[in-house]
Design a protein around this motif. Structure first.
Motif, PDB file in Angstrom:
ATOM      1  N   PRO A   1       3.340   2.669  -5.551  1.00 30.57           N
ATOM      2  CA  PRO A   1       2.331   2.868  -6.606  1.00 30.57           C
ATOM      3  C   PRO A   1       1.925   1.522  -7.218  1.00 30.57           C
ATOM      4  O   PRO A   1       2.746   0.610  -7.282  1.00 30.57           O
ATOM      5  CB  PRO A   1       3.075   3.728  -7.648  1.00 30.57           C
ATOM      6  CG  PRO A   1       4.331   4.200  -6.976  1.00 30.57           C
ATOM      7  CD  PRO A   1       4.644   3.229  -5.885  1.00 30.57           C
ATOM      8  N   GLN A   2       0.690   1.439  -7.625  1.00 32.61           N
ATOM      9  CA  GLN A   2       0.158   0.236  -8.304  1.00 32.61           C
ATOM     10  C   GLN A   2       0.468  -1.068  -7.549  1.00 32.61           C
ATOM     11  O   GLN A   2       1.160  -1.949  -8.073  1.00 32.61           O
ATOM     12  CB  GLN A   2       0.722   0.155  -9.724  1.00 32.61           C
ATOM     13  CG  GLN A   2       0.307   1.345 -10.584  1.00 32.61           C
ATOM     14  CD  GLN A   2       0.833   1.230 -11.992  1.00 32.61           C
ATOM     15  OE1 GLN A   2       2.031   1.082 -12.200  1.00 32.61           O
ATOM     16  NE2 GLN A   2      -0.059   1.300 -12.968  1.00 32.61           N
ATOM     17  N   PRO A   3      -0.046  -1.189  -6.339  1.00 30.67           N
ATOM     18  CA  PRO A   3       0.223  -2.402  -5.550  1.00 30.67           C
ATOM     19  C   PRO A   3      -0.188  -3.691  -6.254  1.00 30.67           C
ATOM     20  O   PRO A   3       0.485  -4.712  -6.121  1.00 30.67           O
ATOM     21  CB  PRO A   3      -0.591  -2.197  -4.268  1.00 30.67           C
ATOM     22  CG  PRO A   3      -1.546  -1.088  -4.543  1.00 30.67           C
ATOM     23  CD  PRO A   3      -0.907  -0.246  -5.602  1.00 30.67           C
TER      24      PRO A   3
ATOM     25  N   ASN B   1       0.812  -1.222   0.000  1.00 28.63           N
ATOM     26  CA  ASN B   1       0.000   0.000   0.000  1.00 28.63           C
ATOM     27  C   ASN B   1       0.845   1.273   0.000  1.00 28.63           C
ATOM     28  O   ASN B   1       0.325   2.363  -0.208  1.00 28.63           O
ATOM     29  CB  ASN B   1      -0.965  -0.007   1.192  1.00 28.63           C
ATOM     30  CG  ASN B   1      -2.213  -0.815   0.913  1.00 28.63           C
ATOM     31  OD1 ASN B   1      -2.755  -0.764  -0.182  1.00 28.63           O
ATOM     32  ND2 ASN B   1      -2.678  -1.575   1.886  1.00 28.63           N
TER      33      ASN B   1
ATOM     34  N   GLU C   1     -12.264  -2.673  -7.869  1.00 28.35           N
ATOM     35  CA  GLU C   1     -12.887  -2.221  -6.615  1.00 28.35           C
ATOM     36  C   GLU C   1     -14.412  -2.333  -6.678  1.00 28.35           C
ATOM     37  O   GLU C   1     -15.064  -2.680  -5.689  1.00 28.35           O
ATOM     38  CB  GLU C   1     -12.471  -0.776  -6.334  1.00 28.35           C
ATOM     39  CG  GLU C   1     -12.945  -0.260  -4.980  1.00 28.35           C
ATOM     40  CD  GLU C   1     -12.549   1.182  -4.727  1.00 28.35           C
ATOM     41  OE1 GLU C   1     -12.431   1.556  -3.553  1.00 28.35           O
ATOM     42  OE2 GLU C   1     -12.361   1.932  -5.706  1.00 28.35           O
TER      43      GLU C   1
ATOM     44  N   ARG D   1      -7.678  -1.213   0.674  1.00 28.33           N
ATOM     45  CA  ARG D   1      -6.748  -0.217   0.116  1.00 28.33           C
ATOM     46  C   ARG D   1      -6.008  -0.771  -1.099  1.00 28.33           C
ATOM     47  O   ARG D   1      -5.819  -0.066  -2.087  1.00 28.33           O
ATOM     48  CB  ARG D   1      -5.743   0.230   1.186  1.00 28.33           C
ATOM     49  CG  ARG D   1      -6.330   1.250   2.157  1.00 28.33           C
ATOM     50  CD  ARG D   1      -5.265   1.792   3.099  1.00 28.33           C
ATOM     51  NE  ARG D   1      -4.190   2.462   2.391  1.00 28.33           N
ATOM     52  CZ  ARG D   1      -2.958   2.621   2.886  1.00 28.33           C
ATOM     53  NH1 ARG D   1      -2.658   2.148   4.079  1.00 28.33           N
ATOM     54  NH2 ARG D   1      -2.033   3.262   2.189  1.00 28.33           N
ATOM     55  N   ILE D   2      -5.593  -2.036  -1.029  1.00 32.47           N
ATOM     56  CA  ILE D   2      -4.910  -2.646  -2.181  1.00 32.47           C
ATOM     57  C   ILE D   2      -5.829  -2.649  -3.398  1.00 32.47           C
ATOM     58  O   ILE D   2      -5.449  -2.245  -4.494  1.00 32.47           O
ATOM     59  CB  ILE D   2      -4.459  -4.095  -1.855  1.00 32.47           C
ATOM     60  CG1 ILE D   2      -3.239  -4.074  -0.939  1.00 32.47           C
ATOM     61  CG2 ILE D   2      -4.118  -4.864  -3.132  1.00 32.47           C
ATOM     62  CD1 ILE D   2      -2.680  -5.454  -0.629  1.00 32.47           C
TER      63      ILE D   2
ATOM     64  N   SER E   1      -8.460  -0.844  -3.951  1.00 26.90           N
ATOM     65  CA  SER E   1      -8.935   0.491  -4.367  1.00 26.90           C
ATOM     66  C   SER E   1      -8.022   1.143  -5.398  1.00 26.90           C
ATOM     67  O   SER E   1      -8.390   2.134  -6.030  1.00 26.90           O
ATOM     68  CB  SER E   1      -9.077   1.412  -3.149  1.00 26.90           C
ATOM     69  OG  SER E   1      -7.788   1.742  -2.638  1.00 26.90           O
ATOM     70  N   SER E   2      -6.829   0.571  -5.609  1.00 27.51           N
ATOM     71  CA  SER E   2      -5.914   1.137  -6.605  1.00 27.51           C
ATOM     72  C   SER E   2      -6.374   0.814  -8.036  1.00 27.51           C
ATOM     73  O   SER E   2      -5.817   1.322  -8.997  1.00 27.51           O
ATOM     74  CB  SER E   2      -4.494   0.616  -6.384  1.00 27.51           C
ATOM     75  OG  SER E   2      -4.435  -0.784  -6.595  1.00 27.51           O
ATOM     76  N   ASP E   3      -7.394  -0.041  -8.158  1.00 25.82           N
ATOM     77  CA  ASP E   3      -7.952  -0.392  -9.480  1.00 25.82           C
ATOM     78  C   ASP E   3      -9.465  -0.205  -9.421  1.00 25.82           C
ATOM     79  O   ASP E   3     -10.181  -1.010  -8.811  1.00 25.82           O
ATOM     80  CB  ASP E   3      -7.597  -1.849  -9.811  1.00 25.82           C
ATOM     81  CG  ASP E   3      -8.140  -2.314 -11.153  1.00 25.82           C
ATOM     82  OD1 ASP E   3      -9.250  -1.890 -11.539  1.00 25.82           O
ATOM     83  OD2 ASP E   3      -7.470  -3.130 -11.813  1.00 25.82           O
TER      84      ASP E   3
END
Length: 284
Positions: free
Chosen positions: A97-99, A94, A183, A174-175, A177-179
Motif C-alpha cells: 500500500p502507498q508505494p 507496487n 497522476e 502504477r506507482i 497512480s497511487s496518488d
C-alpha cells in the motif's frame, strides 16, 4: 581493500590503482550469469560505485584503448543492472500500500533526492522557476527524479516522462497512480526520443538521463535531435560524469554541445554520481 574503505572524500586514490580495481570488477561483473539484483551483484556494483566516487585525477580521454573498451562495456553493464534493479523495486513497491510513501526503500533513493535538489537549485539560479511543462527523457521503471521534483520542487509542473521500454512505463504508471493528484501531472510516453519531434517544442525544460545514448555517437545524435526540435530559449539539463565516475556513465564534453549556449557545468564532489550540464537553445 583497506585503503579504499578507510579513505574519505579528501583523499585522492592514485589513478592506476582505481583503474586496476575497476578492471577487476568489470571482469567479475562480465562473468555473472545474470545482472538481476542478488547478494553478489549488489556487492560488486556497490564496491564499483564507492570506488568511482572517490576523488581521482582520471581523465577518461587519455586512457589506453583497452581501458576505453572496458569502460564502454562497463557502462552498458551498469545500465542493464540499474534497469533491472529499478524494475525489481518498482514491482515490489507496487505490491504494497502507498508505494510513494516507501520510495526510501530503494537503495539509491537518497542519492536521487540530493541530485534533484541540486538540479532544482541550478535551474532556479538560471531562471527556470516553476516551469509549466517539462520532459524527462529516459525515466525508467522508477521515475524517481520526476517524482521527487514534482512533490518537493515543482509542485504545479506537468511532467511528460519518455522511455523506450513500455514495461518500464507500465510499472512507473502504477506507482504514480497511487496518488490521484500526482497522476494528473505525470504522463508516461513509450517512444524512442529520436522519433519525438514537434512535441519537444512544448517544454520549457528537458531533462536528459545519463543512460540515454550510451555510446558517444548515439549521445551526440540525441543532443542534435533534441536541439533541433526543442523551443528557442528552452533549457536542456544533461546528466554527465567526470573523473572515475565516467566508468559508470557516459561523458558529455563542452565541445559536444554545438549550437547550445552553455549556462552551467557542475561536477559534484560528494556521493552524488552525476555531473549536471545546463544548456539553452539560443534564439535565432
Amino acid at each position: 581493500m583497506a585503503s579504499f574503505q578507510n579513505s574519505n572524500f579528501e583523499t585522492e586514490i592514485p589513478a592506476e590503482l582505481v583503474i586496476a580495481r575497476v578492471m577487476e570488477l568489470h571482469a567479475s561483473i562480465s562473468k555473472l550469469e545474470s545482472l538481476r539484483p542478488s547478494k553478489q551483484v549488489n556487492s560488486l556494483f556497490t564496491e564499483l560505485v564507492k570506488l568511482c566516487i572517490f576523488p581521482s585525477s582520471i581523465d577518461i580521454s587519455t586512457l589506453p584503448q583497452e581501458v576505453q573498451q572496458m569502460r564502454e562495456s562497463l557502462i552498458v553493464l551498469c545500465g542493464q543492472a540499474e534497469g533491472l534493479l529499478e524494475l525489481e523495486f518498482s514491482n515490489f513497491l507496487n505490491q504494497i500500500p502507498q508505494p510513494l510513501n516507501n520510495l526510501n526503500l530503494f537503495p539509491y533513493y537518497g542519492n536521487y533526492v540530493k541530485l534533484a535538489s541540486l538540479e532544482n537549485q541550478i535551474l532556479n539560479e538560471n531562471g527556470v522557476v516553476h516551469p509549466k511543462k517539462v520532459a524527462f527523457i529516459g525515466s525508467g521503471p522508477m521515475p524517481l527524479t520526476s517524482i521527487v521534483m514534482a512533490t518537493h520542487h515543482m509542485k504545479f509542473t506537468q511532467f511528460d516522462n519518455y522511455d523506450i521500454d513500455e514495461k518500464a512505463n507500465h510499472v512507473a504508471r502504477r506507482i504514480v497512480s497511487s496518488d490521484g493528484a500526482l497522476e494528473k501531472r505525470m504522463k508516461f510516453e513509450t517512444s524512442d526520443i529520436m522519433e519525438v519531434k514537434e512535441k519537444l517544442g512544448e517544454y520549457e525544460c528537458i531533462f536528459l538521463a545519463a543512460l540515454v545514448g550510451m555510446s558517444k555517437e548515439q549521445k551526440l545524435k540525441n543532443l542534435e535531435h533534441i536541439r533541433k526540435y526543442m523551443k528557442e530559449g528552452g533549457i536542456l539539463l544533461i546528466r554527465s560524469a567526470k573523473g572515475a565516475r565516467a566508468f559508470l556513465y557516459p561523458v558529455v564534453e563542452e565541445h559536444d554541445l554545438v549550437d547550445f549556449e552553455i549556462l552551467t557545468i557542475f561536477h559534484p564532489t560528494n556521493d552524488v554520481v552525476n555531473s549536471v550540464v545546463l544548456v539553452r537553445k539560443p534564439f535565432y
